[in-house]
Design a protein around this motif. Structure first.
Motif, PDB file in Angstrom:
ATOM      1  N   GLU A   1       0.905  -1.183   0.085  1.00 39.55           N
ATOM      2  CA  GLU A   1      -0.081   0.100  -0.012  1.00 39.55           C
ATOM      3  C   GLU A   1       0.839   1.181  -0.139  1.00 39.55           C
ATOM      4  O   GLU A   1       1.670   1.645   0.936  1.00 39.55           O
ATOM      5  CB  GLU A   1      -0.865   0.078   1.507  1.00 39.55           C
ATOM      6  CG  GLU A   1      -1.852   1.469   1.550  1.00 39.55           C
ATOM      7  CD  GLU A   1      -2.530   1.405   2.811  1.00 39.55           C
ATOM      8  OE1 GLU A   1      -3.000   2.278   2.815  1.00 39.55           O
ATOM      9  OE2 GLU A   1      -2.310   0.556   3.658  1.00 39.55           O
ATOM     10  N   ALA A   2       0.586   2.158  -0.902  1.00 38.32           N
ATOM     11  CA  ALA A   2       1.465   3.272  -1.121  1.00 38.32           C
ATOM     12  C   ALA A   2       1.407   4.378   0.068  1.00 38.32           C
ATOM     13  O   ALA A   2       0.208   4.592   0.555  1.00 38.32           O
ATOM     14  CB  ALA A   2       1.346   3.937  -2.601  1.00 38.32           C
ATOM     15  N   ILE A   3       2.271   4.758   0.679  1.00 40.82           N
ATOM     16  CA  ILE A   3       2.242   5.774   1.624  1.00 40.82           C
ATOM     17  C   ILE A   3       3.069   7.020   1.371  1.00 40.82           C
ATOM     18  O   ILE A   3       2.843   8.149   1.846  1.00 40.82           O
ATOM     19  CB  ILE A   3       2.789   5.270   2.817  1.00 40.82           C
ATOM     20  CG1 ILE A   3       4.318   5.034   2.805  1.00 40.82           C
ATOM     21  CG2 ILE A   3       1.897   4.353   3.678  1.00 40.82           C
ATOM     22  CD1 ILE A   3       4.879   4.630   4.322  1.00 40.82           C
ATOM     23  N   GLU A   4       3.991   6.858   0.242  1.00 42.82           N
ATOM     24  CA  GLU A   4       4.679   8.201  -0.471  1.00 42.82           C
ATOM     25  C   GLU A   4       5.166   7.843  -1.510  1.00 42.82           C
ATOM     26  O   GLU A   4       6.035   6.711  -1.876  1.00 42.82           O
ATOM     27  CB  GLU A   4       5.910   8.388   0.520  1.00 42.82           C
ATOM     28  CG  GLU A   4       6.808   9.640  -0.115  1.00 42.82           C
ATOM     29  CD  GLU A   4       6.217  10.882  -0.153  1.00 42.82           C
ATOM     30  OE1 GLU A   4       6.425  11.574  -1.236  1.00 42.82           O
ATOM     31  OE2 GLU A   4       5.374  11.138   0.721  1.00 42.82           O
ATOM     32  N   LEU A   5       4.569   8.464  -2.802  1.00 42.94           N
ATOM     33  CA  LEU A   5       4.785   7.854  -4.048  1.00 42.94           C
ATOM     34  C   LEU A   5       5.919   8.686  -4.734  1.00 42.94           C
ATOM     35  O   LEU A   5       6.852   8.081  -5.364  1.00 42.94           O
ATOM     36  CB  LEU A   5       3.359   8.436  -4.977  1.00 42.94           C
ATOM     37  CG  LEU A   5       2.244   7.591  -4.757  1.00 42.94           C
ATOM     38  CD1 LEU A   5       1.026   8.219  -5.648  1.00 42.94           C
ATOM     39  CD2 LEU A   5       2.571   6.178  -5.121  1.00 42.94           C
ATOM     40  N   GLY A   6       6.269   9.979  -4.369  1.00 43.64           N
ATOM     41  CA  GLY A   6       7.450  10.673  -4.701  1.00 43.64           C
ATOM     42  C   GLY A   6       7.558  10.629  -6.270  1.00 43.64           C
ATOM     43  O   GLY A   6       8.564  10.529  -6.892  1.00 43.64           O
ATOM     44  N   GLY A   7       6.558  10.645  -6.786  1.00 46.59           N
ATOM     45  CA  GLY A   7       6.348  10.669  -8.328  1.00 46.59           C
ATOM     46  C   GLY A   7       6.241   9.131  -8.999  1.00 46.59           C
ATOM     47  O   GLY A   7       6.197   9.345 -10.272  1.00 46.59           O
ATOM     48  N   ALA A   8       6.112   8.183  -8.427  1.00 47.07           N
ATOM     49  CA  ALA A   8       6.061   7.012  -8.656  1.00 47.07           C
ATOM     50  C   ALA A   8       4.444   6.675  -8.868  1.00 47.07           C
ATOM     51  O   ALA A   8       3.581   6.997  -8.372  1.00 47.07           O
ATOM     52  CB  ALA A   8       6.598   5.846  -7.862  1.00 47.07           C
ATOM     53  N   GLY A   9       4.421   5.487  -9.798  1.00 48.73           N
ATOM     54  CA  GLY A   9       3.064   4.943  -9.919  1.00 48.73           C
ATOM     55  C   GLY A   9       3.148   3.439  -9.707  1.00 48.73           C
ATOM     56  O   GLY A   9       4.224   2.979  -9.828  1.00 48.73           O
TER      57      GLY A   9
END
Length: 540
Positions: free
Chosen positions: A513-521
């Motif tokens: 589960e994403a918590i910090e994308l930092g521009g990622a997908g």
């Protein structure tokens, strides 16, 4: 400090302040302790745990305070002892620990100990420094070199002997083989413990003890082969005898025993030991009876790649079973990392945001250097503006350390960006003023906002503070690892490249589960990472 907080240092975030360049309140162009106190709210707003103060002791300032003439006095250029007490009180009110720099391997030649030591060969402090007779032909006792250029020996006409100096000739090395020297130095440490400091950063911690027999250092194999083209000749030797001697460990145990008399105190050592740094770090932090943690220059150099970061961390994890490391990307001795690591045509602001995410995810404690939260780049200075003796000595091959020591920038529209009403001791670049704190405060996409967000995220997740680290297979410039601890398990993935990269999630990893994308997908078990992008996700 409460004893249940004795391990506050493990996983902590420290913010380094270079006092001369933080805030001037007296109008002399140099920062001072009152200036630091007035700006501590900014430091606390970042979400850090501790402040490391570079030296503020009485000094002739030949090496910007790393030449101490009185270990128990504040230099008047920085203020008074009362100013220091006020700083400590305000830091503690804000929940910040105070770490001070202890420069014990050498003193200033103006220190009263050295003044007495050089006066004769039979005075009470005659053996407090490293003295040796000349060779029969008048040459220095051995081939040891100074980091600042030339022999590590200076002739004294009064004693008619040489004295040792690993750095400037005005920084004579103390003789740690003399127990009286150790006792005197530890008493100066106790002085600051009684004033309420929480920890110590030990400058050049592996330089304390020298070889009793003054044996010559052997040349490095590379220099024997004629392939060593280092700018500084110091790097042509294997430094077996002028530093990192086994007797150093006994003194560190004495230092630790003193700290253990007080609740919640800690020390971090600076290790500069070329290819042996990792082994030295392991020896100095093992067993729970020496240093609490150390830092090396592994991530303070020019190398910027997934492989280098992984290799440095895995080497530490393999070599150090029960020790602890402190990671940093910038400090007062190296080119700022935004300048070191931004490739030609790259975006330094993107790199700054990438770097703090990476640093916050590493296993260990971490240290920030003033101004990096603004994305400040290395200042380009003219030779006539230099103040660093190292840079002046080796110019233009080495430009020295002044480029990372220029004043902090607070207000874009103020004179000298709010640092001082007078001409600063080092120039304030216009490009720095545009990145001032007041410009970035409140800007959602600023580097300053990114620092605050990542430090808050680190503090929120126990796995990032004290958890384990396990690397995952990744190709190219992708770095992937899992941090786990305290019921918390996180996936951390970083793309060091200047172009996008895809990274498939391992089948056995479980749900993420994403918590910090930092521009990622994240698309069907595939991470899509932009250039200098990152991803943090909760696993399980």
């Amino acid at each position: 400090m409460a004893s249940d907080n004795a391990e506050w240092w493990r996983g902590c975030v420290t913010y380094q302040i270079y006092p001369r360049s933080f805030q001037d309140t007296t109008g002399d162009g140099s920062g001072d302790l009152s200036g630091i106190t007035s700006r501590l709210a900014h430091v606390a707003s970042l979400g850090v745990d501790a402040v490391w103060l570079s030296p503020f002791f009485k000094s002739p300032m030949a090496d910007m305070g790393y030449d101490v003439s009185d270990y128990c006095a504040v230099d008047p250029m920085f203020g008074t002892s009362e100013d220091f007490d006020a700083l400590v009180a305000e830091a503690h009110r804000l929940g910040l620990k105070i770490i001070i720099d202890q420069v014990l391997s050498h003193s200033s030649d103006k220190h009263e100990w050295f003044v007495e030591s050089r006066s004769s060969r039979d005075n009470p402090k005659a053996d407090w420094y490293v003295w040796a007779d000349a060779k029969p032909d008048g040459n220095a006792p051995n081939n040891w070199l100074s980091i600042f250029g030339g022999p590590a020996w200076e002739w004294d006409a009064t004693r008619r002997q040489y004295y040792m100096h690993n750095f400037l000739a005005s920084q004579p090395d103390l003789n740690f083989h003399n127990p009286d020297v150790q006792d005197a130095l530890l008493e100066t440490v106790r002085f600051w413990l009684e004033r309420g400091v929480d920890g110590f950063r030990l400058d050049t911690v592996n330089y304390y003890v020298h070889d009793r027999w003054l044996r010559d250092n052997p040349p490095l194999a590379a220099s024997v082969a004629g392939t060593n083209i280092a700018t500084n000749p110091y790097l042509y030797q294997e430094h077996l005898f002028d530093k990192t001697r086994p007797e150093n460990l006994a003194f560190l145990r004495r230092f630790r025993a003193l700290l253990d008399e007080y609740d919640g105190r800690a020390m971090v050592g600076e290790i500069g030991d070329e290819d042996r740094s990792l082994q030295t770090l392991a020896a100095y932090t093992s067993g729970g009876d020496k240093l609490h943690m150390c830092y090396t220059f592994d991530l303070l150099g020019p190398q910027f790649s997934a492989a280098h970061v992984r290799g440095s961390i895995e080497a530490f994890e393999s070599a150090v079973s029960d020790g602890w490391v402190c990671w940093a990307f910038s400090n007062h001795d190296v080119v700022r990392h935004v300048s070191r690591w931004t490739r030609p045509g790259g975006d330094p602001q993107r790199l700054a945001k990438f770097s703090i995410a990476l640093l916050c995810c590493l296993r260990g404690s971490i240290c920030l250097y003033q101004g990096e939260e603004l994305g400040l780049e290395e200042a380009e200075l003219a030779f006539e503006d230099l103040r660093d003796p190292f840079g002046i000595r080796f110019w233009p091959g080495i430009k020295g350390r002044d480029g990372c020591r220029t004043p902090m920038v607070w207000e874009a529209g103020a004179a000298n960006a709010g640092f001082s009403a007078a001409k600063p001791w080092l120039p304030v670049p216009d490009s720095h003023g545009a990145r001032a704190v007041d410009v970035q405060n409140g800007e959602e996409m600023s580097i300053l906002a990114r620092y605050r967000a990542m430090l808050a995220l680190r503090k929120k997740h126990p796995a990032l503070v004290k958890g384990s680290i396990r690397f995952l297979d990744a190709e190219g410039e992708v770095l992937a690892f899992v941090r786990e601890g305290g019921g918390d398990k996180l996936l951390c993935v970083f793309n060091f490249a200047d172009e996008p990269a895809n990274w498939p999630l391992p089948p056995d990893l479980g749900a993420v589960e994403a918590i910090e994308l930092g521009g990622a997908g994240l698309q069907e078990k595939m991470l899509l990472l932009p250039a200098l992008g990152c991803f943090l996700g909760r696993v399980g």
